[in-house]
Design a protein around this motif. Sequence first.
Motif, mmCIF file in Angstrom:
data_model
loop_
_atom_site.group_PDB
_atom_site.id
_atom_site.type_symbol
_atom_site.label_atom_id
_atom_site.label_comp_id
_atom_site.label_asym_id
_atom_site.label_seq_id
_atom_site.Cartn_x
_atom_site.Cartn_y
_atom_site.Cartn_z
ATOM 1 N N GLY D 358 35.249 41.782 81.680
ATOM 2 C CA GLY D 358 34.148 41.660 82.366
ATOM 3 C C GLY D 358 32.763 41.598 81.504
ATOM 4 O O GLY D 358 31.760 41.237 82.210
ATOM 5 N N HIS D 359 33.037 42.101 80.131
ATOM 6 C CA HIS D 359 31.634 42.317 79.651
ATOM 7 C C HIS D 359 31.135 40.984 79.187
ATOM 8 O O HIS D 359 29.868 40.614 79.322
ATOM 9 N N SER D 360 31.782 40.012 78.743
ATOM 10 C CA SER D 360 31.301 39.003 78.133
ATOM 11 C C SER D 360 31.248 37.561 79.065
ATOM 12 O O SER D 360 31.577 37.810 80.140
ATOM 13 N N ARG D 361 30.650 36.611 78.686
ATOM 14 C CA ARG D 361 30.657 35.414 79.369
ATOM 15 C C ARG D 361 30.494 34.252 78.399
ATOM 16 O O ARG D 361 30.107 34.440 77.180
ATOM 17 N N ALA D 362 30.560 33.092 78.897
ATOM 18 C CA ALA D 362 30.446 31.955 77.983
ATOM 19 C C ALA D 362 29.120 31.754 77.171
ATOM 20 O O ALA D 362 29.098 31.134 76.280
ATOM 21 N N THR D 363 27.962 32.173 77.716
ATOM 22 C CA THR D 363 26.620 32.327 77.003
ATOM 23 C C THR D 363 26.431 33.496 76.211
ATOM 24 O O THR D 363 25.322 33.607 75.770
ATOM 25 N N TYR D 364 27.253 34.451 76.305
ATOM 26 C CA TYR D 364 27.131 35.831 75.444
ATOM 27 C C TYR D 364 26.965 35.303 74.101
ATOM 28 O O TYR D 364 27.627 34.559 73.508
ATOM 29 N N ARG D 365 25.938 36.254 73.315
ATOM 30 C CA ARG D 365 25.990 35.910 71.912
ATOM 31 C C ARG D 365 25.948 37.278 70.963
ATOM 32 O O ARG D 365 24.993 37.939 71.302
ATOM 33 N N ASN D 366 27.054 37.393 70.382
ATOM 34 C CA ASN D 366 27.217 38.370 69.457
ATOM 35 C C ASN D 366 26.675 37.868 68.163
ATOM 36 O O ASN D 366 26.474 36.762 68.026
ATOM 37 N N PHE D 367 26.367 38.902 67.351
ATOM 38 C CA PHE D 367 25.811 38.326 65.812
ATOM 39 C C PHE D 367 26.142 39.406 64.926
ATOM 40 O O PHE D 367 26.278 40.786 65.184
ATOM 41 N N PHE D 368 26.476 39.123 63.692
ATOM 42 C CA PHE D 368 26.747 40.029 62.527
ATOM 43 C C PHE D 368 26.344 39.334 61.237
ATOM 44 O O PHE D 368 26.029 38.229 61.208
#
Lengths: 383, 383, 383, 383
Positions: D358-368
Motif C-alpha cells: 500500500g505504500h506505492s502507487r502509479a504516480t509515485y516517484r523514487n529516485f537514485f
Amino acid sequence: MTLAERYQTVRQHTADICSPLQTEDYVVQPVEFVSPPKWHLGHTTWFFETFILKPYFAEYREFNPEYNYVFNSYYESVGARVIRTDRGNLSRPTVIDIYSYRKYVDEAMYNFLCGKISKEIEELLILGFNHEEQHQELLLTDIKYILGHNPLFPAYNSNYKVPKVDGNAVTDFISMNEGIYEIGFTGESFCFDNELNRHKVYLNAYSISAQLVTNAEYLEFINAGGYHDFRHWHAEGWDWVNTNKVEAPMYWYNIDGKWHQYTFHGLEPLHLQQPVTHISYFEAYAYATWKGLRLPTEFEWEAASAKFNWGSRWEWTESSYLPYPGFAKAPGAIGEYNGKFMVNQKVLRGASEVTPPGHSRATYRNFFQTNLRWQFTGIRLAK
Amino acid sequence: MTLAERYQTVRQHTADICSPLQTEDYVVQPVEFVSPPKWHLGHTTWFFETFILKPYFAEYREFNPEYNYVFNSYYESVGARVIRTDRGNLSRPTVIDIYSYRKYVDEAMYNFLCGKISKEIEELLILGFNHEEQHQELLLTDIKYILGHNPLFPAYNSNYKVPKVDGNAVTDFISMNEGIYEIGFTGESFCFDNELNRHKVYLNAYSISAQLVTNAEYLEFINAGGYHDFRHWHAEGWDWVNTNKVEAPMYWYNIDGKWHQYTFHGLEPLHLQQPVTHISYFEAYAYATWKGLRLPTEFEWEAASAKFNWGSRWEWTESSYLPYPGFAKAPGAIGEYNGKFMVNQKVLRGASEVTPPGHSRATYRNFFQTNLRWQFTGIRLAK
Amino acid sequence: MTLAERYQTVRQHTADICSPLQTEDYVVQPVEFVSPPKWHLGHTTWFFETFILKPYFAEYREFNPEYNYVFNSYYESVGARVIRTDRGNLSRPTVIDIYSYRKYVDEAMYNFLCGKISKEIEELLILGFNHEEQHQELLLTDIKYILGHNPLFPAYNSNYKVPKVDGNAVTDFISMNEGIYEIGFTGESFCFDNELNRHKVYLNAYSISAQLVTNAEYLEFINAGGYHDFRHWHAEGWDWVNTNKVEAPMYWYNIDGKWHQYTFHGLEPLHLQQPVTHISYFEAYAYATWKGLRLPTEFEWEAASAKFNWGSRWEWTESSYLPYPGFAKAPGAIGEYNGKFMVNQKVLRGASEVTPPGHSRATYRNFFQTNLRWQFTGIRLAK
Amino acid sequence: MTLAERYQTVRQHTADICSPLQTEDYVVQPVEFVSPPKWHLGHTTWFFETFILKPYFAEYREFNPEYNYVFNSYYESVGARVIRTDRGNLSRPTVIDIYSYRKYVDEAMYNFLCGKISKEIEELLILGFNHEEQHQELLLTDIKYILGHNPLFPAYNSNYKVPKVDGNAVTDFISMNEGIYEIGFTGESFCFDNELNRHKVYLNAYSISAQLVTNAEYLEFINAGGYHDFRHWHAEGWDWVNTNKVEAPMYWYNIDGKWHQYTFHGLEPLHLQQPVTHISYFEAYAYATWKGLRLPTEFEWEAASAKFNWGSRWEWTESSYLPYPGFAKAPGAIGEYNGKFMVNQKVLRGASEVTPPGHSRATYRNFFQTNLRWQFTGIRLAK
C-alpha cells in the motif's frame, strides 16, 4: 563559399585565436577539464586526418602514427589515447611540430578538396567544421582559465572586443501561452544529431525574462548571504559550495573589499552592468531560488527564443541532457560524438561571446556537468 | 678561483644543462615531485636575490616582487608560495622572462661581488653555490623524467656522456673490523649542516661490496619472481608494489619480450653491465633480502668509502635520515635547509652520474622517501 | 606456574578487559587503525589455533575454516584475509560465536597442554602469550578510541584505576657519560626477535629527564602558540597539523574555554599533573624543539633506564625502527612478526598504563608511525 | 483504522523487519549509502519526536537531547548531525537504548493521539507514516547489503517469502498512441510533494514491455560480452564499469563457473526466471542499448501503467528527477524532504518486493544516483 574556402576560413580562425599566446601558454593544463591550446590545435587536425584523409584520400600518408595516441580525445573506437589528465604533461610534440602537422594536413586537405566530394564526405566535412568551431570556443575558454589562474594575471589580448551588453533596464518578462510546441531542428542546413528529431512538447503557461541577470543583480545575492544559506541550494550544490569554499563566480576576486574580475584584458574592477558569467548550474539554480523564480526548461527557452536577444552567454536550463524521441547515433566512431554524454549533465542554450559567429542556432544544445563554470555561462529566469 | 668566477661558473653550468631543451620542455610538471626546468632556473636565482642581494646589497632593486611568490620552494619564513603541485600550471613567467631575471640578478651579483665580502656573506654564497649544484642534479633528474615519460621518448642530448661502468667482475667484498669509527665532516672547506658534528660510532665487523649491483644481476631478481614474493619486502613496500603494479625499475620497458631502458639518448636495449638505477629503497631492500644480504648503514658506508669507487649512483643505505649528535639548525630561513626533513626518509651516500663534479664527498648525506626512484639511485650490498 | 596455568591466566585477562563492554562496543571500527574488540578476541584465538593446534595437535579439528579468512591479521603466508578497513563491516561471526570459538580452542589447548610439550612448542606458546598480551594493550587502546569518539562519551569502567602519576617536582636531568654501552636483550627468558642481537653502541655524553612531561607543561606549549609556529615542526609534521587541524592531544576537548579530557571514567577536567599522553611523534618532537631540547635516542633511553621510573606511558624516541646488527627473522609465518615493519616507524620505549603487568622490560621495542597517537604515548626529554 | 491504530501498525512493522537480526547486525555500516539498522530505528522515532511531539505536545519531555545530533539524517534546519559515514562508528546508543527510545516515544504518541488532532497535524502524521514505510524498505535493502557482503553469507530469514515472478513468456509489447496525457497525482489521499502538480505531457507513439527483463535474459548480455563493449554504455557508465571492475549485478557470484546469487535465504544458484535486480541505471541503459531498445521515460511508464503488472522491482526510467510544473516545497524543515535532491538522479517507478504493502502507487516517484544498485531495481524496456 566552396568547401575548400570554408575549410581554410575555419582553420585560419583557430590559428588567429592562438596568435596572442606565448609558447608556454600552449602547454599547460592547470585542471583536468582544461586542455592545453597545443592539444586543441593537434586534436582538430587529427579529426580531419582520422575521419577524412585516412579513410577517403588514397594518396595520403599519415604524418606520424604516434599522434593518434596523443590527439585522440575520447573515441574508444580509434584506439588507445593519452589519459586526459596527462595532456599537460607532454612537452612534445612541440608547438612548432604541431603547426607543421597542421600545415601538412591542410595541404593534403586542399588537394583532397580539389577532387570530387561525395555527399557523405561533405557531411563529414561539415561536421569537422562544426567540431573545430566548438574547439575554437573551448580554446578561448581554456586560455582564459590558464591566464586567469596565473598569479601574474596576464592579459590575453588588449584588443579583444567585449560584446555590447544587455541594457540595464528593469527585467521584462515575456508571457507564453499553454499549449503544444514543436521542438528540435528542421531545415536543410547542418545540425548536430542531438537536435533531432523535431517533436511536440506540451508546455504550461510561463514567463521568461527578456534580459540576462547582471553582475549587479548577482552581487545582491552574494551580499544577502546567498552562498551561506542552504535553503537556496540543492543538497549536492550545498556540498559543492562548502567543499570548494565557493563565495563568488569564477574569476571574481575581492581585493581590499572591492570586487574585481579577470577578463581577457587582465584584472579589472567588476563591470556591474554586464551579464554575470562563469557560474555553475548549482549557482544559477540557487540564484533563481533566492529570487523566488526558477530556470526555464530547454523547451520553454526554445519556444520563446525568437522574442529575446541571446548569444553573449550560454544559458543554464533546468533540463537534463537527454535524447529526443527517435534520437539515433551515427554508425562508427562519429556515433560517439554526443549520445554517450547524455547522463548527469544539464542543457545550456544560446551561445556565448566566444562562440564563433554562425556556429549556434535556436535549436542548438550545449551541455555540461552541474559543477562546471569555466564556460561563459549565464542566467535567464522564468516563472 | 675568485668568488665572482665561481659564481659565474656555477650559474653557467645550469644554463648549459638546459641548452638542449625545447621551450615546452621547460614548462611541464608530470608528477608532483618533478619541477619544471624553468622553475629550477627561477628558484636558484631567487635564492641569491632573497638571501644575498635583498638583505646585503643596498643598491639592489627587486626584479619583480611577485616572483617571491612564484619561486619560493618551501621556506615558510619567506612568505606565501605557489603550492608545489601548481608549478606546472604556470605558463608565465615565460622562459625568456626567467632568463631575463637570471641576467638581471647575475649582473647585480657581479657588481656586489666586486665589493668587499664579509666572512658571513661568503658562507652564504658558498651555500648558494652548493644549493645551485643540487638543483643542477635535480634538473637532469627532472628532465629525464619529463622526456622519459613522453610517449615519443625524445632524446635529451645525443652527446651526453654515460660514465664508465664498474667492471663486470665477480662481486668483491671488503672486510671491515669491529671498533669505533669517526663519522661526519672535518676540515676547513664547505659542508652541509647535516654532516656535523663529527662523532664516534661503534661498528660490528662487516663486509661491504666493492661493486654496485648491475642491471644483469637485478634482472635475475625480476626473473626469479622477486616482485611477486612478499617475503623479500617490507609490509609497506609490498603495498607499494601492488598498489602501483611495479614490475621493474623506472624507465625499463619490456617491448615484445625484450627489456629496454630510456636513457638520455632515447630508448635503448638494456645495458646489462651498467649498475642498476632508478630503484626505490623498497626495491633495494627487497633485492638485498632476496640475495640473503643487506644494505649497509650510512656509517658502514662512510667508514669503508676510501676502499671502493663511488660516484655513478646515489647508494641507498639502511639508515634513516636523523640528526648527528650536536646537530644545530642555522638561524633564520637558512635553518629550514635540512633539519625539517629529518623524518621518514632514508640516507643515500655517494654521488651520481648527474652530480656536478666536486659537489659530493664521503661525508655527504643525501636523503629521499623510501618510494621515490626518479633519482639515479643504486645498490651496494653488505653482510 | 605451569604452561597450562599461564595459558589460562593470559586468556582470562583478555576476557576481563572486555567484560564492561556492551555487545555493540565489540563491533565497530571507527578508523582504520582501530580494530573491533571482537576481532581481537577472534584473532588471538586464531593465533593459537593456527600456529599450535593445527600443526602440532593431531586430534584437533578446526572450528570453522572460514575463520582463517576473518581473523588473519597480516600473515601473507597463511592465506587471504579480510582487508583491514573491512573489519568493522562484519556483523558475523557474532560476539557469542566468538566466545564459543574461544571456549572451543581453550579446551583443545587444555588437552594439548596436558601432553608433553617440546622446547620448540614451548617457545611458540610463550610467543603466543606475549602476542595476546600485546593485544590486551591494543584492546584497551581501541576501546578508548571507540568510546572516546562517541558523541555520548560513555565511561568504560568507573572502577578503572588510573596509575599513580609522577611527582609534580621540577624536572631533574640525569647525566650520562660518553662511552660504549651494551644494548639489547640478554638472559634466558623471553624476548622478541627485534631486541636481538645485544651489541655495542657509542654514546656521547647526554642528560635525560627523570620525569615525563605533564599536561600542565604541554598546555604551556599550546598556549604559546606551539601548534601555529612552523619552526618547531618537521615539514611533514607541519603538513599533518594543518591538514588535520590539530590543536591539542587526542581526547582533549575545549568546552566553553576550559580543557577537558576523555578518560576511561568519561569526560573530565584536564588532570594537570598527569603525564601528557595521546600525542604523535610529530607533537613530541615539536614540544621538545620548542623547549630547546630533544627526544632521547632509544640507545640513550635504554642505557639510562635503570635511573628513572618508567611504565605509565610509551615514550617516543628519536630512533627509527631498524634491525639490530645480526637481526634474523624466524623461519615461516612467525618471521612476519616484526621485521617487515622496520621502515618509516619510530621506536617507543617503556610501557604504558594499559600494558599487562610483566609484559615489558628495558630492552622492549615498541614502534608506530609518526602520525599515530591513539596509544598511551608520552614525552621524556634529553639534551 | 484510526490514526492511533495506523501509527501502531506502521511502527510494529518496522520492529518485525528487525526481529530476525542479531544485535551485531544492527550496528555496522559497510558502505556510505547503507545505514545501520539501529540508526533507522532511531531516526524514524526521532522524526515523530522532532516534527510532532516537540512542537505540538506540550507535556512531552525530550528523551535525550543528544539524540537529535545522532539521529538527524539530513535536515539542515534541525541542527548539527553525525556525518553520514560515521553512523557505523557509533556503538552507543545501544540497540536496547534505542528500543527504549522507541517505546518512550510510542507511549507519548499514543497519549497525544488520544487528544484532538488538527488537519495540519494529521497531514504531518501521514507524512511520518509514509516516511517510516520508506525506511522499512531501506531497512530490508540495507540488511541485505550487510549480510550479503559478509564472507559467511548468513541468511536473513529462511521464512522470507519471495514474491511470485513474472511468467516466463516471450516479452509482449504494449502499444500506446501519440497524444496528450495527464501525469501526476490526483485525488484526496496522501501523495508526496514531488508527485504534484498534475499536468499535461505530449507523448509520441511508443511501445512498452509487459514483463520485466529476467536473469536469464540479462545473462545473455553478460555472455555476449556486454560489460566489455564500450558501445553500449554512457561514457560515465563505462568509467564506472572499469573503475569498479563490474562484471555482473550486485550479489551475483560466479563460483567454479556457475552463477549464484545472494538472497534473503542465503547463497543460492541463480534463479533464471526471476526478474533481474540490483543493477544500476548504467547497466539498465547498457542492456537496453545492447537489445536495440531503450528505457521508457517516467511519463511513458505512468501513462501505460494500468496495462501491465508492476511492484516486484523498482524500474529505472530514462527520466531525470526534476520538479513538475508548479512544484512547491513545503515551508520549514519538511520542505527539505524531496526538492533538494532534484539534480543528477534518475526516476524509478513502481515498487519492489520490499516496499510495504500500500505504500506505492502509479504516480509515485523514487529516485537514485545512476551508479547505485543496492536497491531492488529492475528493467522494463520501451521502443
